[in-house]
Structures are given as C-alpha cells and as structure tokens.
Design an enzyme around this catalytic site. Structure first.
Site, PDB file in Angstrom:
ATOM      1  N   ASN A  99      -5.602   3.149   8.064  1.00 38.06           N
ATOM      2  CA  ASN A  99      -5.441   2.656   6.705  1.00 38.06           C
ATOM      3  C   ASN A  99      -4.742   3.763   5.909  1.00 38.06           C
ATOM      4  O   ASN A  99      -3.738   4.268   6.356  1.00 38.06           O
ATOM      5  CB  ASN A  99      -6.785   2.210   6.113  1.00 38.06           C
TER       6      ASN A  99
ATOM      7  N   ASN B 153      -9.923   5.156   2.851  1.00 35.77           N
ATOM      8  CA  ASN B 153      -8.964   4.822   1.812  1.00 35.77           C
ATOM      9  C   ASN B 153      -8.485   6.045   1.041  1.00 35.77           C
ATOM     10  O   ASN B 153      -8.216   7.083   1.618  1.00 35.77           O
ATOM     11  CB  ASN B 153      -9.529   3.722   0.902  1.00 35.77           C
TER      12      ASN B 153
ATOM     13  N   ASP C 149      -9.774   1.725  -4.017  1.00 36.78           N
ATOM     14  CA  ASP C 149      -8.759   1.646  -2.962  1.00 36.78           C
ATOM     15  C   ASP C 149      -7.945   2.945  -2.953  1.00 36.78           C
ATOM     16  O   ASP C 149      -8.489   4.012  -2.742  1.00 36.78           O
ATOM     17  CB  ASP C 149      -7.900   0.395  -3.198  1.00 36.78           C
TER      18      ASP C 149
ATOM     19  N   GLU D 293       0.839  -1.213   0.000  1.00 38.12           N
ATOM     20  CA  GLU D 293       0.000   0.000   0.000  1.00 38.12           C
ATOM     21  C   GLU D 293       0.869   1.256   0.000  1.00 38.12           C
ATOM     22  O   GLU D 293       2.078   1.184   0.165  1.00 38.12           O
ATOM     23  CB  GLU D 293      -0.894   0.027   1.257  1.00 38.12           C
TER      24      GLU D 293
ATOM     25  N   ARG E 292      -7.502   0.045  13.163  1.00 35.71           N
ATOM     26  CA  ARG E 292      -6.148   0.436  12.772  1.00 35.71           C
ATOM     27  C   ARG E 292      -6.267   1.512  11.701  1.00 35.71           C
ATOM     28  O   ARG E 292      -7.295   1.627  11.031  1.00 35.71           O
ATOM     29  CB  ARG E 292      -5.350  -0.762  12.232  1.00 35.71           C
TER      30      ARG E 292
END
Length: 299
Positions: free
Chosen positions: A103, A154, A204, A18, A101
C-alpha cells in the site's frame, strides 16, 4: 488567514487514486491508481495526465536519485523508466503470503524507501486483518522488515528534525509516532499522537508541512485534517466535494499548493451521480503553509 480554495484539476475517475508526489524536475504531479493499475503524471501546464499501465496493483511512486522512479507493485519494489514504460523488479516481499499487496510508501531523508503491505480487499476497507507488514528498501537494495500484524499500512512521513517517524495503520484509527534513527533507519517507541473522531472516518495518506504539522487525508471522511504532533490537537479541517479522499502532498513552484487524490471504487451509480468528481485529483490553495519537497530514493 487567506481564503482556502478547493478545485478539481484532473477528472481522472481513478478507481483508487493514491500516493501524490510532486516531481520538481518535470513540474508535474505523480500519482497512482492502485486498482486501475497505472502510474500517472499530471502536468499543470497542459492540464493533461499521461499514464503508464502496469501488470499489478501499483500503490506508491517515488523519485529516484539516478533518474526516473521507483514504485511498489503487488508485493514488489520495482524500477519504472517512464519514457520506455519499462518496469523491472528490484525485490519482492511477503513471499509466504498469497493475498497481500503493498500500500502506501515514501522515501525517508536518507534515501530509504519505506512501504507497507496489507491483505487484498474484499471490498474497500474490508479485508483479512493483521496480514500486513512495514518494510524498508535500502539504497543497497536490501530489505528490512520492521514489524507485522498490520491491517492497512498507510500514511507515513518524518519530522523536520528527522528524529520522529509518523505512521498510520488505517484500521487503528490512529496517527502514530516512532523514535527515528536517521543513521540506521531503525524505529522504536511507538505511541499514538492522534485518534480520529467518528466523522473523520479512516486515516489514509499523510504529509508534513514546513511548520512540522501533519496533514492527513480521511478516507470516507471527505476531508484533510491538519494535526499538531506535539499537542495531539487538530488545528484545521478542509472539506472536499468527494467522500473518498485518499492522500495528500504539497507541490507547485514553491510547494504552497496541496494536491489530494481520491477514489471511486465501492461507489454505486447514485453515489457517483452525487459526487461526479470522485476519483479526481484536487488542488487546495490558500492554506498559508508550504510543504517539504519529496526525498529521492538513493539506490
């Protein structure tokens, strides 16, 4: 149109690659492996990636004006000294939640670090809904929460005139826009500018090009798509040889190369044998557009 070329430049087999980011000073690509718990730096010169292991899922990395990097780690904003492999906590969010958490995250044109949270996944894209929030870490190290009830916080970026903030909450299957106040970092007037089609799957990570068009990586869609935020139309689709494309950024000497991260988590042996480059880092050339250099965190 020049011919578009896609190549796998780093066979990393990331579990969940990522947050690709071009570090101009190092002439290298930064990215993270969230579930692999490492921050990586790939050099086109050597073709090798170095990694710094961390003690929690690390979901985004950003440049820091004073040098080195800032990262989102578990539910913490943290500083990373690369050479020393030293991580120090700046501040923590979601203290009232046991299983969230961070991202994706990105720095705005004024040097503020925007990042959102989500619930820990049971399996890829399967999680308790509405547990996430969107935060900003300001240069004075204070934190503001913009909103909650987020599923998977995202992709994010800003328009070229800095008046619009673009944002993706993945399970809404939508790319959204907000009015943006660069002076204060405040956002408002949320609206959807693009709804993903079935074969595009889950939106995403995202980045913007110098023509003001958005590029969105489609998780489980095996592609990046180019969108016009003004008209809400898809302009281009670039397919990749892996399904789990996660995020994209521009880089290289003149920001004309696109880098795309991918994931291998949730793939069985048969699927991986069909897509041996899953979890790799891809370079796309010949797009005919350039990207905007990343902004460093000012704190």
């Amino acid at each position: 149109m020049s011919s578009v070329r896609v190549e796998c430049v780093a066979q990393e087999r990331c579990r969940l690659g990522e947050s690709p980011l071009w570090d101009e000073k190092e002439g290298a690509l930064l990215f993270v492996d969230i579930t692999g718990r490492k921050v990586c730096r790939w050099s086109p010169g050597t073709g090798q990636a170095q990694a710094v292991p961390v003690d929690a899922p690390v979901s985004s990395v950003a440049l820091r004006k004073s040098g080195d990097y800032v990262i989102t780690l578990g539910t913490r904003f943290a500083a990373l000294k690369w050479k020393e492999e030293l991580v120090t906590t700046i501040t923590q969010v979601d203290k009232d939640k046991a299983n969230t958490r961070f991202n994706d995250g990105k720095v705005d044109p004024a040097g503020r670090y925007f990042a959102g949270t989500m619930a820990e996944e049971i399996r890829p894209a399967v999680l308790e809904r509405h547990q996430g929030s969107l935060y900003t870490l300001f240069p004075d190290l204070s934190v503001v929460k913009h909103f909650d009830q987020v599923d998977i916080s995202n992709g994010l970026d800003w328009s070229l005139d800095h008046r619009t903030f673009f944002y993706i909450d993945s399970l809404s299957y939508s790319v959204d826009a907000f009015d943006y106040d660069l002076q204060t970092g405040k956002i408002g007037n949320r609206r959807s500018i693009y709804k993903l089609e079935k074969e595009e799957s889950i939106p995403d990570g995202m980045c913007i090009d110098t023509e003001g068009k958005l590029w969105v990586a489609c998780y489980d869609g095996g592609r990046v798509i180019r969108l016009d935020p003004e008209t809400g139309k898809r302009l281009q689709t670039v397919k990749l040889p892996v399904d789990k494309t996660t995020s994209c950024c521009f880089g290289g000497k003149d920001y004309s190369e696109m880098y795309v991260t991918s994931a291998s988590d949730g793939m069985d042996k048969e699927w991986l044998s069909r897509q041996p480059q899953a979890g790799g880092i891809f370079k796309i050339t010949g797009l005919g557009v350039k990207g905007v250099p990343p902004y460093p965190f000012a704190g």
